[in-house]
Design a protein around this motif. Structure first.
Motif, short mmCIF file in Angstrom:
data_model
loop_
_atom_site.label_atom_id
_atom_site.label_comp_id
_atom_site.label_asym_id
_atom_site.label_seq_id
_atom_site.Cartn_x
_atom_site.Cartn_y
_atom_site.Cartn_z
N ALA A 76 0.82 -1.21 0.00
CA ALA A 76 0.00 0.00 0.00
C ALA A 76 0.85 1.27 0.00
CB ALA A 76 -0.93 0.00 1.22
N TYR A 77 1.99 1.22 0.66
CA TYR A 77 2.83 2.40 0.85
C TYR A 77 3.91 2.54 -0.21
CZ TYR A 77 5.18 5.96 3.80
OH TYR A 77 5.73 7.11 4.31
N THR A 120 4.00 5.64 -2.78
CA THR A 120 4.22 6.90 -2.06
C THR A 120 5.68 7.04 -1.67
OG1 THR A 120 1.96 6.89 -1.19
CG2 THR A 120 3.58 8.24 -0.02
N LYS A 132 -3.08 5.93 2.28
CA LYS A 132 -2.66 4.67 1.68
C LYS A 132 -2.64 3.51 2.67
CE LYS A 132 -1.79 6.35 -2.43
NZ LYS A 132 -2.54 5.94 -3.63
#
Length: 346
Positions: free
Chosen positions: A123-124, A127, A338
Motif C-alpha cells: 500500500a505504501y 508513495t 494509503k
C-alpha cells in the motif's frame, strides 16, 4: 597480404563482439551487514553475485556487505545520491533520519504479522518510491522483511513491564520512544556493536529478529526472548535514477521482474527463518537453520499485546507524523490515505 572476404567478415564480427563486451554495464552495490545472517548470506548475496544470470541483463555487480565498506548504515541514501554506488539494500529504520517517510513502513505496532506487513508494504510502496526519487534520486525496487523484531534480555524479564530501568538497544527513534514509554532506557546502536555491548553490560536488552540474533551470537549472552514483534524489520532495495535511466524500457522491465522475484523469495524465507530460529534459540526441534541455545521463551501476556496494539495510535504514529510532516507537510496525510485503510485507521 590479401584479406579474403571470409577473414574480413570474421574480423568484423570479433570487433563487434569486443565492442559489445566493452559496453557491458558494471555496477557497485551495498548489501546488508554480514552479521545479520542468513537472508544476506543465502538469498541476497547470491542474487547480486549472479546478477546477469538472474536479471537477463549485461550487468555485473561488485557487491559488498555494508559492514565491510567502512560506510555507516545510516548513510546509504547519501552514497546512492552521490553516485558512489548504483544499488543498495536499504536499511529502512537506520536511514529514516535522512528520510523520515521510510519509517512509515514499520512503525511500532503497525505490522503484527507477515500478512499485515506485506499489505502495508504494498500500500505504501508508490508513495515511498515517489518520495525517494524526488529527494534522493533513488528508485525503490522492492520491500522485504527481516521478520518480527523481538526483545532479547540478559535480565530475567517476564513482560514488557520488567524492562523498566533497563538499557535497551534500539535501531530508530520510533522504537526508542516506545521503549521510553514502558520505562526502559533506549540506546541507539548499530547491529554490529550490539553483541559486545550486551556482553559488557553497556545494554541489558536488545531488539532484533530471532534469526539475526542467532547468527550474530546475541543468544550466547541473552537469557530471555519475548516472541512478540514490535516491528517487522522491513527494508528495501533501491537503485540510483542515474543508473536506472541508462536502461531502456525493456531492460527496466527485466530488472524490476528480477527484484520482484527476489523480494517474494525473501518474504517466504524470512517467515521460515523466524519460526525455526524461535525453536533454535530455546534448544527445541525443529531447528534446521541456526545453532541451538538455551534461552527461556517468555509467553507474551495479554497486557503486553494490548500495550503494543495501543502503541501505534498513542505513541508511534503521532510522534512519527510530527517529525515527518516537518520535512514534508503531506507525509502523514499520504500515509493515512494509503496505509490507514489497511490497518483500520482513518
Amino acid at each position: 597480404m590479401r584479406i579474403t572476404p571470409l577473414v574480413a567478415s570474421l574480423i568484423a564480427t570479433l570487433a563487434i563482439g569486443s565492442a559489445q563486451a566493452d559496453e557491458a554495464i558494471k555496477w557497485k552495490a551495498i548489501g546488508q551487514p554480514l552479521a545479520t545472517g542468513l537472508i544476506q548470506k543465502n538469498i541476497e548475496q547470491p542474487f547480486f553475485e549472479n546478477f546477469a544470470e538472474n536479471t537477463g541483463l549485461p550487468v555485473t555487480v561488485d557487491y559488498k556487505p555494508i559492514d565491510t565498506t567502512g560506510i555507516k548504515d545510516t548513510e546509504q541514501l547519501r552514497v546512492l545520491k552521490s553516485g558512489l554506488f548504483d544499488l543498495v539494500s536499504i536499511r529502512a529504520s537506520q536511514n529514516s533520519r535522512d528520510e523520515p517517510a521510510l519509517l512509515g513502513l514499520d512503525l511500532v505496532g503497525l505490522n503484527p504479522d507477515y500478512e499485515t506487513g506485506r499489505k502495508v508494504a504494498d500500500a505504501y510502496f508508490d508513495t515511498l518510491d515517489q518520495r525517494l526519487q524526488k529527494q534522493f534520486r533513488v528508485k525503490l525496487l522492492g520491500v522485504w522483511p527481516f521478520g518480527p523484531q523481538i526483545l532479547f534480555c540478559k535480565s530475567p524479564v517476564a513482560s514488557f513491564a520488567d524492562v523498566k530501568g533497563l538499557k535497551v538497544r534500539v535501531s530508530d527513534q520510533n522504537l526508542a520512544q516506545f521503549v521510553e514509554s514502558i520505562g526502559g532506557i533506549p540506546v541507539p546502536m548499530s547491529f554490529a556493536e550490539t553483541h559486545q555491548s550486551l556482553s559488557l553490560g553497556v545494554v541489558d536488552c536488545a531488539i532484533t529478529g530471532p534469526s539475526s540474533a542467532n547468527s550474530a551470537g546475541w543468544t550466547e549472552i541473552a537469557t530471555r526472548q519475548i516472541p512478540l514483534g514490535v516491528q517487522m524489520g522491513l527494508n528495501g532495495y533501491g537503485i540510483s535514477l542515474k543508473s536506472w535511466n541508462k536502461l531502456d524500457a525493456g531492460q527496466q522491465a527485466k530488472l524490476q521482474t528480477a527484484f520482484d522475484t527476489l523480494n517474494s523469495k525473501i518474504w517466504a524465507y524470512s517467515e521460515e527463518l523466524y519460526k525455526d530460529a524461535l525453536n533454535c534459540n530455546v534448544g527445541a526441534e525443529p531447528c534446521t537453520t541456526g545453532k541451538k541455545y538455551k534461552l527461556i521463551s517468555v509467553e507474551p501476556s495479554d497486557a503486553d499485546r494490548q500495550l503494543l496494539k495501543g502503541a501505534l495510535q498513542s505513541i508511534s504514529l503521532p510522534n512519527w507524523a510530527a517529525v515527518c510532516d516537518k520535512v514534508n507537510p503531506q507525509c502523514s496525510a499520504d500515509w493515512k490515505a494509503k496505509v490507514g485503510p489497511v490497518v483500520g485507521l482513518k
